[in-house]
Write an enzyme that holds these catalytic residues in place. Structure first.
Site, PDB file in Angstrom:
ATOM      1  N   LYS A  61     -24.553  47.352   5.231  1.00  0.00           N
ATOM      2  CA  LYS A  61     -25.351  46.429   4.393  1.00  0.00           C
ATOM      3  C   LYS A  61     -26.840  46.525   4.722  1.00  0.00           C
ATOM      4  CE  LYS A  61     -23.111  42.811   6.000  1.00  0.00           C
ATOM      5  NZ  LYS A  61     -22.182  43.480   6.929  1.00  0.00           N
ATOM      6  N   ARG A  86     -26.965  46.438  20.513  1.00  0.00           N
ATOM      7  CA  ARG A  86     -26.883  44.999  20.249  1.00  0.00           C
ATOM      8  C   ARG A  86     -25.799  44.371  21.116  1.00  0.00           C
ATOM      9  NH1 ARG A  86     -26.779  43.864  13.770  1.00  0.00           N
ATOM     10  NH2 ARG A  86     -25.089  42.483  14.373  1.00  0.00           N
TER      11      ARG A  86
HETATM   12  P1  AP5 Z   1     -25.562  48.603   9.458  1.00  0.00           P
HETATM   13  O1  AP5 Z   1     -26.377  48.937   8.268  1.00  0.00           O
HETATM   14  O2  AP5 Z   1     -26.241  48.016  10.647  1.00  0.00           O
HETATM   15  O3  AP5 Z   1     -24.316  47.712   8.989  1.00  0.00           O
HETATM   16  P2  AP5 Z   1     -24.252  46.186   8.584  1.00  0.00           P
HETATM   17  O4  AP5 Z   1     -23.235  46.074   7.518  1.00  0.00           O
HETATM   18  O5  AP5 Z   1     -25.632  45.658   8.295  1.00  0.00           O
HETATM   19  O6  AP5 Z   1     -23.678  45.626   9.928  1.00  0.00           O
HETATM   20  P3  AP5 Z   1     -24.046  44.369  10.828  1.00  0.00           P
HETATM   21  O7  AP5 Z   1     -23.212  44.530  12.067  1.00  0.00           O
HETATM   22  O8  AP5 Z   1     -25.527  44.207  11.013  1.00  0.00           O
HETATM   23  O9  AP5 Z   1     -23.530  43.234   9.982  1.00  0.00           O
HETATM   24  P4  AP5 Z   1     -23.004  41.946  10.471  1.00  0.00           P
HETATM   25  O10 AP5 Z   1     -22.745  41.331   9.163  1.00  0.00           O
HETATM   26  O11 AP5 Z   1     -21.893  41.953  11.412  1.00  0.00           O
HETATM   27  O12 AP5 Z   1     -24.215  41.379  11.397  1.00  0.00           O
HETATM   28  P5  AP5 Z   1     -25.490  40.543  11.044  1.00  0.00           P
HETATM   29  O13 AP5 Z   1     -26.637  41.193  11.678  1.00  0.00           O
HETATM   30  O14 AP5 Z   1     -25.550  40.211   9.599  1.00  0.00           O
HETATM   31  O15 AP5 Z   1     -24.779  49.925   9.889  1.00  0.00           O
HETATM   32  C1  AP5 Z   1     -23.958  49.949  11.043  1.00  0.00           C
HETATM   33  C2  AP5 Z   1     -24.100  51.319  11.747  1.00  0.00           C
HETATM   34  O16 AP5 Z   1     -23.606  52.348  10.893  1.00  0.00           O
HETATM   35  C3  AP5 Z   1     -25.551  51.701  12.056  1.00  0.00           C
HETATM   36  O17 AP5 Z   1     -25.552  52.406  13.255  1.00  0.00           O
HETATM   37  C4  AP5 Z   1     -25.964  52.611  10.888  1.00  0.00           C
HETATM   38  O18 AP5 Z   1     -26.964  53.522  11.282  1.00  0.00           O
HETATM   39  C5  AP5 Z   1     -24.644  53.283  10.548  1.00  0.00           C
HETATM   40  N1  AP5 Z   1     -24.460  53.560   9.124  1.00  0.00           N
HETATM   41  C6  AP5 Z   1     -24.751  52.708   8.101  1.00  0.00           C
HETATM   42  N2  AP5 Z   1     -24.399  53.238   6.931  1.00  0.00           N
HETATM   43  C7  AP5 Z   1     -23.846  54.459   7.218  1.00  0.00           C
HETATM   44  C8  AP5 Z   1     -23.270  55.496   6.411  1.00  0.00           C
HETATM   45  N3  AP5 Z   1     -23.184  55.374   5.086  1.00  0.00           N
HETATM   46  N4  AP5 Z   1     -22.780  56.591   7.032  1.00  0.00           N
HETATM   47  C9  AP5 Z   1     -22.851  56.701   8.380  1.00  0.00           C
HETATM   48  N5  AP5 Z   1     -23.391  55.779   9.208  1.00  0.00           N
HETATM   49  C10 AP5 Z   1     -23.888  54.646   8.623  1.00  0.00           C
HETATM   50  O19 AP5 Z   1     -25.155  39.177  11.799  1.00  0.00           O
HETATM   51  C11 AP5 Z   1     -25.083  39.108  13.201  1.00  0.00           C
HETATM   52  C12 AP5 Z   1     -24.576  37.750  13.623  1.00  0.00           C
HETATM   53  O20 AP5 Z   1     -25.486  36.720  13.166  1.00  0.00           O
HETATM   54  C13 AP5 Z   1     -23.213  37.355  13.040  1.00  0.00           C
HETATM   55  O21 AP5 Z   1     -22.132  37.874  13.771  1.00  0.00           O
HETATM   56  C14 AP5 Z   1     -23.305  35.817  13.140  1.00  0.00           C
HETATM   57  O22 AP5 Z   1     -23.111  35.381  14.456  1.00  0.00           O
HETATM   58  C15 AP5 Z   1     -24.761  35.547  12.770  1.00  0.00           C
HETATM   59  N6  AP5 Z   1     -24.917  35.380  11.321  1.00  0.00           N
HETATM   60  C16 AP5 Z   1     -25.578  36.214  10.468  1.00  0.00           C
HETATM   61  N7  AP5 Z   1     -25.499  35.748   9.208  1.00  0.00           N
HETATM   62  C17 AP5 Z   1     -24.763  34.614   9.261  1.00  0.00           C
HETATM   63  C18 AP5 Z   1     -24.312  33.699   8.273  1.00  0.00           C
HETATM   64  N8  AP5 Z   1     -24.594  33.876   6.965  1.00  0.00           N
HETATM   65  N9  AP5 Z   1     -23.569  32.649   8.686  1.00  0.00           N
HETATM   66  C19 AP5 Z   1     -23.286  32.443   9.987  1.00  0.00           C
HETATM   67  N10 AP5 Z   1     -23.661  33.283  10.976  1.00  0.00           N
HETATM   68  C20 AP5 Z   1     -24.394  34.377  10.611  1.00  0.00           C
END
Ligand code: AP5
Length: 210
Positions: free
Chosen positions: A13, A155
């Site tokens: 994402k 992370r």
């Molecule tokens: P990446 O693009 O980082 O993936 P992502 O879907 O953004 O993953 P996240 O882990 O950031 O999402 P998340 O939803 O768990 O965490 P968030 O930060 O929102 O890609 C992942 C990896 O793959 C990278 O190394 C990238 O380079 C690689 N990659 C990407 N696309 C690729 C492809 N096509 N091919 C190959 N490699 C690829 O949230 C973190 C924490 O914050 C949550 O756990 C929660 O505690 C809190 N939080 C955030 N939002 C909320 C909410 N709305 N409500 C409550 N708590 C929340």
């Protein structure tokens, strides 16, 4: 265009949103990034959410909704935005509908095995938050951010136990949003498993058809 990017942790994402936002000239609003910034700066919010985030649990809806509502008051959202990682519960989605009308939801699909591989190899710039992967999205110089020269780190919530918990939390609290938005007729699935350039292209094709 007001968009939500939905999908399990590691679906890509953030990676895809940053490229699409650059192309469309709209802000990329990631609740995860906003929380990580608050933790880095040790604000009141940051201190409250640090432990929750490191364990992979969700921050309570009230705190998260207030953060997004405040962010959407910024004038830079006039032309639209991508919400990345919000909403993550039905309660958050209901709240969002009271203060914003979303044009479309992009749901990135990916298997659990791919999630684990992606998160285990993810690296993040300590300074600007840009994302990399040790195998698939490598920086030009190992351990150094291409954009700002910052140090690349792992992370804390990419530790194996936290990844397991984040996936379980996703299936329990966030996956139900797929049906929620499908029933509203605004859900679009995009295969998140191919290489980054292919996913960006599919996402742009999907968005241009909306
Ligand atoms: P990446 O693009 O980082 O993936 P992502 O879907 O953004 O993953 P996240 O882990 O950031 O999402 P998340 O939803 O768990 O965490 P968030 O930060 O929102 O890609 C992942 C990896 O793959 C990278 O190394 C990238 O380079 C690689 N990659 C990407 N696309 C690729 C492809 N096509 N091919 C190959 N490699 C690829 O949230 C973190 C924490 O914050 C949550 O756990 C929660 O505690 C809190 N939080 C955030 N939002 C909320 C909410 N709305 N409500 C409550 N708590 C929340």
């Amino acid at each position: 265009m007001k968009l939500i990017f939905l999908g399990p942790p590691g679906a890509g994402k953030g990676t895809i949103a940053s490229k699409i936002c650059e192309n469309l000239g709209i802000p990329h609003i990631s609740t995860g990034d906003l929380f990580r910034k608050a933790i880095k700066n040790q604000t009141e919010l940051g201190k409250k959410v640090q432990q929750i985030i490191e364990s992979g649990d969700l921050v309570p809806d009230a705190l998260t909704v207030a953060l997004v509502k405040e962010r959407l008051n910024n004038p830079d959202v006039e032309k639209g935005y991508i919400l990345d990682g919000f909403p993550r519960t039905i309660g958050q989605a209901d709240s969002l509908s009271e203060f914003s009308s979303i044009d479309a939801v992009i749901n990135f699909t990916i298997t659990d095995d791919q999630v684990i591989k992606r998160l285990a190899g993810r690296r993040l710039c300590k300074n600007c938050g840009a994302g990399y992967h040790v195998d698939t999205v490598k920086p030009k110089e190992e351990g150094i951010c291409d954009k700002c020269g910052g140090e690349l780190i792992i992370r804390p919530d990419d530790a194996p136990e936290a990844i397991k918990n984040r996936l379980a939390v996703y299936y329990e609290s966030t996956e139900p949003l797929i049906d929620y938005y499908r029933q509203k007729g605004i859900l679009n699935d995009v295969d998140g498993s191919p290489e980054v350039a292919a996913v960006v292209k599919d996402t742009e094709t999907t968005i241009s058809a909306i």
